[in-house]
Design a protein around this motif. Sequence first.
Motif, PDB file in Angstrom:
ATOM      1  N   ASP A 215       0.834  -1.214   0.000  1.00  0.00           N
ATOM      2  CA  ASP A 215       0.000   0.000   0.000  1.00  0.00           C
ATOM      3  C   ASP A 215       0.865   1.259   0.000  1.00  0.00           C
ATOM      4  OD1 ASP A 215       0.858  -0.563   2.643  1.00  0.00           O
ATOM      5  OD2 ASP A 215      -0.752   0.685   3.463  1.00  0.00           O
ATOM      6  N   ARG A 219       0.594   4.072  -2.975  1.00  0.00           N
ATOM      7  CA  ARG A 219       0.281   5.465  -2.637  1.00  0.00           C
ATOM      8  C   ARG A 219       1.422   6.396  -3.053  1.00  0.00           C
ATOM      9  NH1 ARG A 219      -4.251   5.511   0.652  1.00  0.00           N
ATOM     10  NH2 ARG A 219      -4.760   3.481   1.599  1.00  0.00           N
ATOM     11  N   LEU A 249      -7.409   5.519  -5.645  1.00  0.00           N
ATOM     12  CA  LEU A 249      -6.264   6.346  -6.018  1.00  0.00           C
ATOM     13  C   LEU A 249      -6.351   6.841  -7.458  1.00  0.00           C
ATOM     14  CD1 LEU A 249      -3.378   4.198  -4.433  1.00  0.00           C
ATOM     15  CD2 LEU A 249      -4.315   6.338  -3.545  1.00  0.00           C
ATOM     16  N   VAL A 322       5.019   6.712   3.124  1.00  0.00           N
ATOM     17  CA  VAL A 322       4.718   7.040   1.732  1.00  0.00           C
ATOM     18  C   VAL A 322       5.757   8.020   1.197  1.00  0.00           C
ATOM     19  CG1 VAL A 322       3.053   8.141   0.193  1.00  0.00           C
ATOM     20  CG2 VAL A 322       2.252   6.568   1.977  1.00  0.00           C
TER      21      VAL A 322
END
Length: 371
Positions: A215, A219, A249, A322
Amino acid sequence: MRILQIAPTIGPGTGVGAVAHHLEQEWQRRGVRTARFTLEDAGGSWLPAPGSGVRGRLALAARVVWFSTVGTVRARRLLAREPGTLSVCHNDVLAGDVYVNHGIVAAAMHARGAFVRRMLRNPLHVLTTVRDAIRYRTGTHRAVVSLTSSERDALRRWYGGLRVPTAVIGNGVDVERFTPPTEADRAEARVRADVPEGATHVVFVGHEFDRKGLDLLLRAAADLPAVHVTVVGGTPDMLADVRRLLARLGTASRVHLAGAVADPRPWLRAADALALPSAYEANALVVLEALACGVPVVATPVGYAPDVVDDGRNGWLVERTVAGVRTGLRAVAALDDDALAAARHAARKTAEQHDWGTVSQQYLDLLEQLA
């Protein structure tokens, strides 16, 4: 010398079983007699294969429980009948001269946060932790091998009563099977992977999406239009969750879901980088496999990555956020042709220092000391 290896399965492309497979091959090349003790030898061939969903997890639990209990009894009986045999155990069974620590469940759960909840919601984690406490604190084995120095240190933290000597021997890589592609092969692989001309292609390989940080990668890539991602691994249920994330997204057109595959090489040949922002790794083989294919690695500083990734030369070590992953992806995307070629060359040179021949000799040296 005769060596018996103990693992639920032994064969290429089977994770821990692949380690035993490569060691077996190298020892046989050196004229060492080898033997196996697997789940089948423990009478567990009737158990269903693990898969997705609740049924798949129950199947995995049944195999672990069987090999940890029935397997222990049968392996000990076998070794008692063969006193001259030296044994290397890779998983589950509480027997063997050497135990290879391929990972600490409790450490993995702690690294991901919400430790107590993660442990209690999966009884198999509790069973494994208790079983390994018995393993390490009762002198079940004569030596324990950890795959990295950080994993050895974690072992001492989690099992302070460790009663046997420890050694650090990393996993290896088949540098003849995993090789850099020619320019023609690379171009063909990128076409087959549906990578647009001029795009930066980042590959993720793994089946535990949460722990390995998929994830975070998706992202991070969402804000970089030139970055395309291929996800290799995962069950249908897991991939359905990924598709829902991609829909939110708005990046489904830039992410290809390859699913579980027997051989990651076609995707590595098409890659500009491998991304593995894991919370915990004992020793991710795919890192070495990518480097052997001449693919730089963007990874968090866990497991093997700090030992083989030279930051800015053959890859990038990043924070597990991220923003951290995005920094690594930007570094890959910013490489011109010459810089990318230099990174690919450095990646291959690193992998060549970790071939299975070198690793297998380290195990032989340890076993000869025990003998």
